[in-house]
Design a protein around this motif. Structure first.
Motif, PDB file in Angstrom:
ATOM      1  N   PRO A  60       0.807  -1.234   0.000  1.00 10.08           N
ATOM      2  CA  PRO A  60       0.000   0.000   0.000  1.00 10.08           C
ATOM      3  C   PRO A  60       0.833   1.274   0.000  1.00 10.08           C
ATOM      4  O   PRO A  60       0.290   2.354  -0.259  1.00 10.08           O
ATOM      5  CB  PRO A  60      -0.821  -0.132   1.285  1.00 10.08           C
ATOM      6  N   ALA A  61       2.143   1.170   0.271  1.00  8.06           N
ATOM      7  CA  ALA A  61       2.989   2.367   0.245  1.00  8.06           C
ATOM      8  C   ALA A  61       3.437   2.723  -1.161  1.00  8.06           C
ATOM      9  O   ALA A  61       3.940   3.819  -1.398  1.00  8.06           O
ATOM     10  CB  ALA A  61       4.215   2.158   1.135  1.00  8.06           C
ATOM     11  N   ALA A  62       3.273   1.807  -2.098  1.00  7.43           N
ATOM     12  CA  ALA A  62       3.856   1.976  -3.432  1.00  7.43           C
ATOM     13  C   ALA A  62       2.985   2.844  -4.333  1.00  7.43           C
ATOM     14  O   ALA A  62       1.754   2.844  -4.238  1.00  7.43           O
ATOM     15  CB  ALA A  62       4.065   0.614  -4.075  1.00  7.43           C
ATOM     16  N   SER A  63       3.657   3.542  -5.214  1.00 11.50           N
ATOM     17  CA  SER A  63       2.962   4.177  -6.335  1.00 11.50           C
ATOM     18  C   SER A  63       3.077   3.318  -7.580  1.00 11.50           C
ATOM     19  O   SER A  63       2.292   3.452  -8.518  1.00 11.50           O
ATOM     20  CB  SER A  63       3.555   5.558  -6.619  1.00 11.50           C
ATOM     21  N   LYS A  64       4.064   2.404  -7.578  1.00 12.63           N
ATOM     22  CA  LYS A  64       4.262   1.479  -8.693  1.00 12.63           C
ATOM     23  C   LYS A  64       5.066   0.290  -8.187  1.00 12.63           C
ATOM     24  O   LYS A  64       5.921   0.430  -7.325  1.00 12.63           O
ATOM     25  CB  LYS A  64       5.006   2.179  -9.848  1.00 12.63           C
ATOM     26  N   ILE A  65       4.779  -0.897  -8.732  1.00 11.32           N
ATOM     27  CA  ILE A  65       5.508  -2.116  -8.387  1.00 11.32           C
ATOM     28  C   ILE A  65       5.974  -2.787  -9.665  1.00 11.32           C
ATOM     29  O   ILE A  65       5.217  -2.905 -10.638  1.00 11.32           O
ATOM     30  CB  ILE A  65       4.621  -3.113  -7.596  1.00 11.32           C
ATOM     31  N   GLU A  66       7.228  -3.244  -9.640  1.00 11.87           N
ATOM     32  CA  GLU A  66       7.765  -4.049 -10.732  1.00 11.87           C
ATOM     33  C   GLU A  66       8.044  -5.464 -10.243  1.00 11.87           C
ATOM     34  O   GLU A  66       8.532  -5.657  -9.123  1.00 11.87           O
ATOM     35  CB  GLU A  66       9.083  -3.463 -11.248  1.00 11.87           C
ATOM     36  N   LEU A  67       7.731  -6.437 -11.072  1.00  7.13           N
ATOM     37  CA  LEU A  67       8.198  -7.800 -10.863  1.00  7.13           C
ATOM     38  C   LEU A  67       9.566  -7.916 -11.528  1.00  7.13           C
ATOM     39  O   LEU A  67       9.731  -7.577 -12.697  1.00  7.13           O
ATOM     40  CB  LEU A  67       7.218  -8.800 -11.483  1.00  7.13           C
ATOM     41  N   ILE A  68      10.542  -8.377 -10.774  1.00 10.40           N
ATOM     42  CA  ILE A  68      11.889  -8.564 -11.301  1.00 10.40           C
ATOM     43  C   ILE A  68      12.122 -10.063 -11.448  1.00 10.40           C
ATOM     44  O   ILE A  68      12.173 -10.792 -10.448  1.00 10.40           O
ATOM     45  CB  ILE A  68      12.950  -7.957 -10.366  1.00 10.40           C
ATOM     46  N   LEU A  69      12.209 -10.537 -12.673  1.00  6.55           N
ATOM     47  CA  LEU A  69      12.468 -11.945 -12.951  1.00  6.55           C
ATOM     48  C   LEU A  69      13.928 -12.098 -13.362  1.00  6.55           C
ATOM     49  O   LEU A  69      14.357 -11.578 -14.387  1.00  6.55           O
ATOM     50  CB  LEU A  69      11.561 -12.450 -14.071  1.00  6.55           C
ATOM     51  N   PHE A  70      14.700 -12.804 -12.546  1.00  2.00           N
ATOM     52  CA  PHE A  70      16.121 -12.982 -12.829  1.00  2.00           C
ATOM     53  C   PHE A  70      16.320 -14.088 -13.863  1.00  2.00           C
ATOM     54  O   PHE A  70      15.615 -15.107 -13.864  1.00  2.00           O
ATOM     55  CB  PHE A  70      16.871 -13.310 -11.540  1.00  2.00           C
ATOM     56  N   HIS A  71      17.305 -13.878 -14.714  1.00  2.00           N
ATOM     57  CA  HIS A  71      17.580 -14.873 -15.757  1.00  2.00           C
ATOM     58  C   HIS A  71      18.152 -16.152 -15.177  1.00  2.00           C
ATOM     59  O   HIS A  71      17.930 -17.249 -15.719  1.00  2.00           O
ATOM     60  CB  HIS A  71      18.538 -14.282 -16.796  1.00  2.00           C
ATOM     61  N   THR A  72      18.905 -16.039 -14.100  1.00  2.00           N
ATOM     62  CA  THR A  72      19.451 -17.203 -13.398  1.00  2.00           C
ATOM     63  C   THR A  72      19.287 -16.967 -11.902  1.00  2.00           C
ATOM     64  O   THR A  72      19.020 -15.844 -11.457  1.00  2.00           O
ATOM     65  CB  THR A  72      20.945 -17.415 -13.721  1.00  2.00           C
ATOM     66  N   LEU A  73      19.473 -18.015 -11.127  1.00  2.00           N
ATOM     67  CA  LEU A  73      19.287 -17.887  -9.685  1.00  2.00           C
ATOM     68  C   LEU A  73      20.252 -16.878  -9.077  1.00  2.00           C
ATOM     69  O   LEU A  73      19.893 -16.131  -8.161  1.00  2.00           O
ATOM     70  CB  LEU A  73      19.453 -19.248  -8.999  1.00  2.00           C
ATOM     71  N   TYR A  74      21.500 -16.848  -9.585  1.00  2.00           N
ATOM     72  CA  TYR A  74      22.520 -16.034  -8.934  1.00  2.00           C
ATOM     73  C   TYR A  74      23.162 -14.991  -9.858  1.00  2.00           C
ATOM     74  O   TYR A  74      23.990 -14.195  -9.418  1.00  2.00           O
ATOM     75  CB  TYR A  74      23.607 -16.934  -8.327  1.00  2.00           C
ATOM     76  N   GLY A  75      22.784 -14.947 -11.114  1.00  2.00           N
ATOM     77  CA  GLY A  75      23.355 -13.972 -12.035  1.00  2.00           C
ATOM     78  C   GLY A  75      22.695 -12.607 -11.924  1.00  2.00           C
ATOM     79  O   GLY A  75      21.683 -12.424 -11.247  1.00  2.00           O
ATOM     80  N   ASP A  76      23.270 -11.614 -12.639  1.00  2.00           N
ATOM     81  CA  ASP A  76      22.784 -10.236 -12.541  1.00  2.00           C
ATOM     82  C   ASP A  76      21.636  -9.922 -13.503  1.00  2.00           C
ATOM     83  O   ASP A  76      20.847  -9.023 -13.246  1.00  2.00           O
ATOM     84  CB  ASP A  76      23.939  -9.262 -12.832  1.00  2.00           C
ATOM     85  N   GLY A  77      21.551 -10.609 -14.625  1.00  2.00           N
ATOM     86  CA  GLY A  77      20.548 -10.274 -15.630  1.00  2.00           C
ATOM     87  C   GLY A  77      19.134 -10.473 -15.128  1.00  2.00           C
ATOM     88  O   GLY A  77      18.841 -11.440 -14.423  1.00  2.00           O
ATOM     89  N   ALA A  78      18.238  -9.544 -15.490  1.00  2.00           N
ATOM     90  CA  ALA A  78      16.855  -9.643 -15.017  1.00  2.00           C
ATOM     91  C   ALA A  78      15.915  -8.923 -15.963  1.00  2.00           C
ATOM     92  O   ALA A  78      16.302  -8.009 -16.696  1.00  2.00           O
ATOM     93  CB  ALA A  78      16.730  -9.064 -13.614  1.00  2.00           C
ATOM     94  N   GLU A  79      14.665  -9.335 -15.906  1.00  2.00           N
ATOM     95  CA  GLU A  79      13.579  -8.726 -16.668  1.00  2.00           C
ATOM     96  C   GLU A  79      12.689  -7.958 -15.691  1.00  2.00           C
ATOM     97  O   GLU A  79      12.290  -8.495 -14.645  1.00  2.00           O
ATOM     98  CB  GLU A  79      12.792  -9.835 -17.363  1.00  2.00           C
ATOM     99  N   HIS A  80      12.392  -6.695 -15.974  1.00  2.00           N
ATOM    100  CA  HIS A  80      11.548  -5.870 -15.112  1.00  2.00           C
ATOM    101  C   HIS A  80      10.183  -5.698 -15.776  1.00  2.00           C
ATOM    102  O   HIS A  80      10.093  -5.198 -16.895  1.00  2.00           O
ATOM    103  CB  HIS A  80      12.196  -4.511 -14.873  1.00  2.00           C
ATOM    104  N   ILE A  81       9.117  -6.102 -15.055  1.00  2.00           N
ATOM    105  CA  ILE A  81       7.770  -6.099 -15.622  1.00  2.00           C
ATOM    106  C   ILE A  81       6.844  -5.323 -14.691  1.00  2.00           C
ATOM    107  O   ILE A  81       6.733  -5.646 -13.498  1.00  2.00           O
ATOM    108  CB  ILE A  81       7.242  -7.539 -15.797  1.00  2.00           C
ATOM    109  N   ALA A  82       6.193  -4.305 -15.202  1.00  2.00           N
ATOM    110  CA  ALA A  82       5.264  -3.518 -14.385  1.00  2.00           C
ATOM    111  C   ALA A  82       4.071  -4.371 -13.979  1.00  2.00           C
ATOM    112  O   ALA A  82       3.493  -5.099 -14.792  1.00  2.00           O
ATOM    113  CB  ALA A  82       4.801  -2.296 -15.160  1.00  2.00           C
TER     114      ALA A  82
END
Length: 651
Positions: free
Chosen positions: A57-79
């Motif tokens: 309830p504090a947010a004005s926007k939320i993104e789902l961050i889906l990482f490409h691997t369990l421990y790697g840096d790459g990720a997909e950001h989805i509103a």
């Protein structure tokens, strides 16, 4: 409720509950009416689609961050879409089994933070990322339904242990030392060839194993757990098993599968599992997902905005708020259903409110009414009215919920705080006899200004737990000049006073062989060498272990020692004497008659009894159930110093 996408308007943003000056939500009495949700939170998995839902309830926007691997840096950001006030959701139409994710939270003042899912059920090592899992793939072979319902709460004999402590010593003979799997290894033996671990618990005869925190806690490095010790009362992810107890903490499914294997192994051995849960505080509120998705909501606040601190660790959760209450209920339901947990021990239960604890009882009753709920009903100085706290004084408001009976514990051995110097009944403190006798009656005639116990299933009878000095170490402080024989006899007398009392008996692991922590009072972060179970000490104390094992047999063999109702206690139990370091009571029904005599004097005492041929079941620190000595036609019995005598005859 029906979920609809919401489009923000300028007016809605103007009325947003987030206060940009304080960085906290403005939690008014009406807040929950607008923002609380009863929807399932976290993720809902299917092979073709996963639904993510978060309450923020504090947010004005939320993104789902889906990482490409369990421990790697790459990720997909989805509103994500706001589908109800404060609730965000997104559907991802592909198989996400074993995919890591987090949430990105944008606040109205432009600030941004990333957080794990408050409802995470799997994580990467050290709880840094949430992970989607197909729970069906985590079930062990032959994973079945729950055990059949337990008979009655007062039939339980609870044994408290730590997953790590139980098998960490080389003397345990376990291969998976300090792990979930180590708890249920079969055939393990001490260096002297005696059974340890699971085989030992089966021999001891307990009904329930209460395991100290085994959810994901924060201060132990899961990838190198031996570098630092902690009991685990420092919550991080409440619905995730602790990775340091798994053989591979980097694989999110391993900890789930191995915890289930542990529960399965205990169930197959006829032992039920009680889970120690710590919903009353978190380790670091500033970085916890509670505060990141809803700053100012999940924790009680004082008028000046500071956090209430009844727990003594800097924060108290606000169970009276609808979404904290929901979280606790969702969590215990998840553990009970997914892991087949048989009971929950609530740490600092008095921090929570009565309504929430009753809702816990109701929620678990729908799954299995024999699931045990017990907790520490201390009346702590939290920002909640005293009459609403789930403390022992309010026990009358919480039927079916048990409280640790610190009153009898203190009367028997003395107060634990302040260095442990206060003595008790077993160490010479006078005028404790009547108070102990009242406590042994399981709620009958209990002074309601002390605690509101109504029934014996509300009272946990104990003399030692993981906190404070062990009983052996406390006796070493109080009675430093005792020889080993005298100290042992005092110890056995204390354990017997609790084991034969009406209520629910509770044993701290190692208590039965006079466990020592080398005189240390609070060992929550001390090394394994202090905390781990010393199985060679168990081997050296076989006589004492046998005494406790046979006491358990005696209690389980006779319903009079474990009555379920105070009306039955009034009918069948009578206190005959409680003075001069002596407590005497009798148990009687249509077929059996017992004398139970506790002598807290160092020398023998003689007690008048009715004439008859009695079996001497307990005498002079020995229990003999199979071939008891007989006490023939005499009106007096000699009870040795610092000991218990139990006489029985058929009517």
């Amino acid at each position: 409720m029906e979920m609809k996408n919401i489009v923000f308007t300028d007016q809605m943003m103007k009325n947003h509950p987030y206060d940009e000056k304080t960085g906290l939500l403005n939690v008014t009495p009406e807040f929950d009416l607008t923002y609380a949700t009863d929807e399932k939170l976290g993720f809902i998995f299917s092979p073709d689609m996963t639904i993510f839902r978060v309450w923020a309830p504090a947010a004005s926007k939320i993104e789902l961050i889906l990482f490409h691997t369990l421990y790697g840096d790459g990720a997909e950001h989805i509103a994500m879409n706001q589908v109800a006030p404060g609730t965000y959701e997104i559907d991802i139409n592909r198989n996400l089994d074993n995919v890591a994710y987090n949430f990105g939270v944008y606040y109205p003042d432009g600030k941004y933070t990333e957080t794990v899912d408050p409802y995470a059920i799997a994580t990467t090592s050290n709880g840094e990322r949430s992970v989607v899992v197909d729970l069906l793939t985590t079930n062990p072979e032959n994973w079945s339904e729950r055990m059949p319902p337990f008979t009655a709460t007062t039939d339980a004999v609870i044994y408290e242990a730590s997953v790590r402590d139980f098998t960490m010593s080389e003397s345990s003979g376990a291969k998976n030392r300090g792990k979930f799997l180590g708890v249920v290894e079969k055939g393990t033996k001490s260096p002297n060839g005696l059974p340890t671990g699971l085989d030992y618990l089966k021999e001891l005869g307990i009904t329930h194993l209460q395991l100290m925190p085994m959810y994901d806690f924060q201060t132990v490095n899961e990838e190198n757990p031996e570098e630092k010790y902690n009991w685990g009362y420092d919550p991080q992810n409440y619905n995730v098993p602790e990775g340091s107890y798994a053989t591979d903490p980097r694989d999110p499914k391993t900890r789930i599968r191995e915890m289930k294997q542990m529960v399965q192994g205990l169930h197959n051995a006829g032992i039920r599992v009680i889970m120690d849960v710590v919903y009353n505080h978190v380790y670091d509120p500033d970085t916890h997902p509670f505060e990141r998705v809803a700053p100012g909501y999940y924790f009680r606040r004082n008028e000046d905005g500071s956090m209430s601190n009844g727990t003594g660790v800097g924060n108290d959760t606000a169970s009276e708020h609808a979404m904290m209450k929901k979280y606790i209920l969702d969590s215990v339901k998840y553990w009970a259903q997914e892991y087949h947990i048989d009971g929950f021990r609530f740490d600092l239960m008095g921090i929570h409110d009565v309504d929430t604890m009753n809702a816990v009882r109701d929620t678990l009753d729908e799954i299995d009414p024999s699931i045990i709920v017990l907790g520490e009903g201390w009346n702590l100085n939290t920002n909640l009215p005293e009459n609403k706290r789930a403390s022992s004084i309010n026990a009358r408001q919480m039927p079916g919920i048990a409280h640790f009976n610190d009153a009898m514990r203190t009367a028997i051995k003395g107060a634990d705080m302040g260095g442990g110097f206060d003595p008790g009944f077993i160490s010479g403190k006078p005028f404790m006899e009547q108070w102990i006798a009242i406590n042994q009656q399981g709620g009958l005639y209990y002074p309601q200004d002390i605690a509101g116990y109504q029934q014996p299933d509300q009272i946990v009878q104990y003399v030692e737990a993981h906190d404070n000095h062990t009983l052996f170490d406390k006796l070493a402080i109080n009675m430093a000049h005792d020889d080993e024989r005298t100290r042992t006899r005092r110890h056995l007398l204390a354990s017997t006073l609790a084991m034969l009392a009406q209520g629910i008996p509770f044993i701290h692991s190692g208590q039965e062989f006079l466990r020592t922590k080398q005189g240390e009072e609070n060992t929550y972060n001390l090394p394994d060498e202090i905390n781990m179970i010393d199985w060679e000490r168990r081997d050296a104390k076989q006589k004492e272990v046998t005494y406790m094992k046979e006491l358990i047999r005696l209690r389980k063999s006779e319903p009079l020692f474990r009555m379920q109702d105070t009306l039955d206690i009034a009918k069948h139990m009578e206190v005959l004497q409680a003075d001069y370091y002596q407590i005497v009571w009798q148990l009687e029904n249509e077929t059996d008659f017992y004398y139970i005599i506790f002598n807290g004097n160092g020398d023998p005492r003689y007690f008048s009894i009715e004439e008859g041929n009695f079996e001497l079941l307990v005498h002079d620190c020995t229990v003999t159930l199979d071939n008891p000595r007989m006490w023939f036609d005499t009106d007096e019995i000699k009870v040795e110093g610092f000991s218990t005598t139990v006489l029985h005859k058929k009517k």
